[in-house]
Design an enzyme around this catalytic site. Structure first.
Site, PDB file in Angstrom:
ATOM      1  N   SER A  97      -9.783  -0.530   7.206  1.00  0.00           N
ATOM      2  CA  SER A  97      -9.214  -0.413   5.861  1.00  0.00           C
ATOM      3  C   SER A  97      -8.485  -1.629   5.319  1.00  0.00           C
ATOM      4  O   SER A  97      -8.123  -1.649   4.140  1.00  0.00           O
ATOM      5  CB  SER A  97      -8.266   0.780   5.791  1.00  0.00           C
ATOM      6  OG  SER A  97      -9.011   1.953   5.623  1.00  0.00           O
TER       7      SER A  97
ATOM      8  N   LYS B  90       0.848  -1.193   0.000  1.00  0.00           N
ATOM      9  CA  LYS B  90       0.000   0.000   0.000  1.00  0.00           C
ATOM     10  C   LYS B  90       0.885   1.245   0.000  1.00  0.00           C
ATOM     11  O   LYS B  90       1.901   1.291   0.700  1.00  0.00           O
ATOM     12  CB  LYS B  90      -0.891  -0.026   1.253  1.00  0.00           C
ATOM     13  CG  LYS B  90      -1.936   1.075   1.319  1.00  0.00           C
ATOM     14  CD  LYS B  90      -2.780   0.936   2.596  1.00  0.00           C
ATOM     15  CE  LYS B  90      -3.904   1.955   2.665  1.00  0.00           C
ATOM     16  NZ  LYS B  90      -4.720   1.809   3.895  1.00  0.00           N
TER      17      LYS B  90
ATOM     18  N   SER C  65      -9.664   1.730   2.972  1.00  0.00           N
ATOM     19  CA  SER C  65      -8.816   2.465   2.071  1.00  0.00           C
ATOM     20  C   SER C  65      -7.780   1.623   1.330  1.00  0.00           C
ATOM     21  O   SER C  65      -7.204   2.091   0.352  1.00  0.00           O
ATOM     22  CB  SER C  65      -8.101   3.578   2.853  1.00  0.00           C
ATOM     23  OG  SER C  65      -7.250   3.020   3.840  1.00  0.00           O
TER      24      SER C  65
END
Ligand code: GLN
Length: 486
Positions: free
Chosen positions: A174, A75, A150
């Protein structure tokens, strides 16, 4: 096994092929590269890819290491030395991480190869990846829908076979919510189990990094690599790291699982409810003892989270001022204009909303009414779990009340977006660990199949047991073997 079939493998299936010499780390990177070039135009999961660097590392891979030669997607909020780390924000579009986050250093020490930066909501603020300043990632199961957020890029990439596994972060859901929306496994470790050093901070008392994988065994393998105390993160926990694969395959007879009545009320999509009910029955058939219990302060979790997370974010994001970090505006007349324009240009709408909200709840006159009160209610929520875990070993709930929603459906109404995390937020507030794993599908109006996620929660540092029960459920079903129609 042809090269084209490699990317569909799990990490634990790939390991013996690499160790036995059936396939080389370079061939694995090549196979992944061709899969990504086929898939990426369809789902937009990655922000950046550097196959040359990955091949270089693959050639030097030490296959005797636990994750030797295995590429892992990261990420875009986690620092990898020499790579851009943008948090999907304009403010960091040119920021290159000067060092490895501790969890990356550990991952590399275990032999893995960080490959690719995955898309996300800007600074991890969001539940759909629509808040990325770069692009929107599409759900591999239905491209008119969001992958969740997210960590949406990480989840979409793993689900689509464009990553063997990925790292995400979870402040309020997330990792788990995008894992649920994309039909994969996502584990949020206990607060402090994985070092946050080198992970760009959103809300420091809630943030945790963790794995997104195709299976529970793969999640255990990544946890073995990344967990542990770190002198550079004073909130990391000193307890020794167990082998997270140790309990996999043990039977779960007699394990007590609590069904919080607050998590079974209105607002849950009927197809999600049906899938979770069936999962409860399945766990019972495997010998788990299910009982109902109450987490009485659950209804305050979302409100408490949006006071505390925004307060912490407003402090953490102060550093992106164009002086210390981040985008810097040009041609200003004075200092005030410098701050105003730098931050107005660097941040997107949701990040600004959070900074304004967080500054408000911390400001004099409002601190006691909002921030302090939220801290007190957080403690009540934490105690709900302490009490619950005196009676049961694990808790169970849907991960999300709904399956993946349509792109654009919730962007106009922040509250609707915030409610996407109603079942995941409490775990962060309490600091406990939780996992999402596939437990069925819902059929959309247009006939597409949308994955449903089951959430299991356990007390702090009980990840091994969480994985044991998740694994037992997974192995007794075939949900984890379904692949999106790409
Ligand atoms: N969706 C939640 C938020 O917008 C949680 C995000 C996260 O876990 N990083 O804050």
């Amino acid at each position: 096994m042809t090269a084209a079939e490699l990317p569909a493998l799990t990490i634990s299936e790939l390991q013996p092929l690499l160790r036995g010499g059936a396939v080389s780390p370079g061939e694995v990177v090549d196979a992944l590269q061709s899969r990504i070039s086929e898939i990426e135009p369809q789902i937009d999961a990655y922000i950046a890819l550097d196959f040359e660097a990955a091949k270089h590392e693959a050639n030097a891979a030490d296959l005797s290491l636990p994750l030797g030669g295995i590429p892992i997607a990261v990420k875009d909020i986690i620092s990898v030395a020499g790579q851009r780390c943008t948090c999907a924000s304009r403010s960091l579009s040119n920021y290159i991480a000067p060092y490895d986050a501790t969890l990356i250093r550990k991952l590399k020490a275990a032999g893995a190869i960080p490959l690719g930066r995955t898309n996300m909501d800007e600074f991890a603020m969001g539940s759909s990846t629509e808040n990325s300043s770069v692009k929107i990632t599409l759900n591999p199961w239905d491209k008119s829908r969001v992958p969740g957020g997210s960590s949406g890029g990480s989840a979409a990439a793993v689900a689509a076979g464009a990553a063997f596994g990925a790292l995400g972060t979870d402040t309020g859901g997330s990792i788990r919510q995008p894992a649920a929306f994309c039909g994969i496994v996502g584990l949020k470790p206990s607060y402090g189990r994985v070092s946050r050093f080198g992970v760009v901070a959103f809300a420091s008392s809630l943030d945790q990094a963790g794995p997104l994988t195709k299976t529970t065994r793969d999640a255990a393998l990544l946890m073995n690599a990344i967990a542990g105390v770190d002198p550079q993160d004073s909130t990391s926990l000193p307890e020794p790291v167990p082998d997270y694969t140790q309990l996999l395959g043990r039977e779960i007879r007699g394990i007590r699982i609590g069904l919080p009545k607050e998590y079974t009320t209105d607002g849950i999509d009927p197809q999600v409810k049906a899938a979770v009910d069936a999962a409860v029955t399945q766990l019972q058939a495997l010998g788990a003892e299910i009982s109902e219990l109450s987490l009485p302060h659950t209804e305050y979790a979302v409100a408490v989270y949006y006071v505390l997370a925004t307060a912490e974010a407003s402090a953490n994001l102060a550093r992106f001022d164009g002086v210390r970090y981040g985008h810097r505006t040009e041609g200003v007349a004075n200092l005030v204009e410098h701050y105003e324009r730098t931050r107005a240009e660097g941040f997107g709408a949701e990040v600004k909303r959070r900074i304004i909200l967080g500054t408000y709840v911390l400001s004099s006159g409002y601190y006691d009414a909002f921030y302090l009160r939220a801290q007190k209610v957080r403690e009540l929520i934490r105690r709900d779990f302490v009490e619950a875990f005196k009676k049961v070993d694990l808790l169970i709930s849907p991960t999300s009340p709904v399956p993946a929603f349509k792109i654009g459906e919730r962007t106009a109404d922040p509250l609707q977006m915030y409610l996407a995390d109603i079942f995941t937020i409490a775990a962060n507030l309490a600091g406990i660990c939780a996992i999402s794993l596939p437990c069925g599908f819902a059929t959309s109006e247009s006939g597409t199949q949308l994955p449903v996620g089951l959430q299991l929660l356990a007390s702090s540092l009980d990840e091994a047991r969480l994985l044991q029960v998740a694994h037992a459920f997974e192995q007794s079903t075939d949900w984890h073997q379904r692949r999106p129609p790409l």
